[in-house]
Motif scaffolding. Sequence first.
Motif, mmCIF file in Angstrom:
data_model
loop_
_atom_site.group_PDB
_atom_site.id
_atom_site.type_symbol
_atom_site.label_atom_id
_atom_site.label_comp_id
_atom_site.label_asym_id
_atom_site.label_seq_id
_atom_site.Cartn_x
_atom_site.Cartn_y
_atom_site.Cartn_z
ATOM 1 N N LYS A 252 0.675 -1.138 -0.330
ATOM 2 C CA LYS A 252 0.378 -0.103 -0.186
ATOM 3 C C LYS A 252 0.678 1.186 0.284
ATOM 4 N N LEU A 253 0.300 1.980 -0.870
ATOM 5 C CA LEU A 253 1.487 3.120 -1.090
ATOM 6 C C LEU A 253 0.606 4.462 -0.182
ATOM 7 N N LEU B 261 1.818 8.111 -3.173
ATOM 8 C CA LEU B 261 0.556 8.290 -4.041
ATOM 9 C C LEU B 261 0.638 10.058 -5.615
ATOM 10 N N GLN B 262 1.602 10.731 -4.819
ATOM 11 C CA GLN B 262 1.860 11.847 -5.319
ATOM 12 C C GLN B 262 3.240 11.469 -6.031
#
Length: 207
Positions: A49-50, A55-56
Motif C-alpha cells: 500500500k502506497l 501516491l503523489q
Amino acid sequence: MSRYTGPVCRLCRREGQKLYLKGDKCYTDKCPMSKRNYIPGQHGRSRKKLTEYGLQLREKQKVRRFYGIQESQMRKYFDMADKMHGITGENLLKLLELRMDNVVYRMGFASSRAEARQLVTHGHFTVNGKKVDVPSSILKVGDEIEVKSRSKNSPKFKELIENHRGSTVSWLDVSPEEMKGKIIAEPSREDIDIPVEEHLIVELYSK
C-alpha cells in the motif's frame, strides 16, 4: 537527467495501466500489460500500500511518462501553470497538451507521442508556415500545423494518412487529406483523457 531509453512497456507495468507509449501495439494482444499486469522486478507481484507521498509521486511519474518529458521540464511547466489564472493542475495538463509533439499526435499524424517527437525533431512540420523542429514548443489558439510540402509524398506520411484515425479532441480542426490542422480552442479538462489526479501533483510540488 537523461531520457529513459529502456523498454517503454515496463513503464506501463510500473504504473499499473496502459500509457499507450507503443502506438498500435498497445491496442493488440501483444501488449505486455495483457500478459504481465504487475510491477516489473523480483517483487513485482507483492504490491504494498502506497503512502500519501507515494501516491503523489506515482501521479507525477505517470504524467511525465505519458508526455515523455524529463523532471526538469515537468517542474518548469508546473511553475508556469502556477502563475496562470485558474486551477494549477488543469493549467499544467493544458500546457502539456499544447506541446508541439502532443498536438501532432492528437492530430493523428503520428502513432505515438514518441514518434511525433521524432518527426517534429526531423523538421517535418510547419507552424503558421514556418518550420518548427522543437517538440517542446508550446502552441496557442489559432496556430496552424501542417506537414511540410516535401514530406507529404514520403511513404511514412502516406501510410499515416491511409491509417488516419482522426482527432479525438474538440479543440483541434484536422484535415487529413491536406495534412494540416488548426488549434481552434484551448483544451478543456474533459478533452484530456489521461487518467490522472492532477491535484496530487500540485500537492507534491507545493511541499
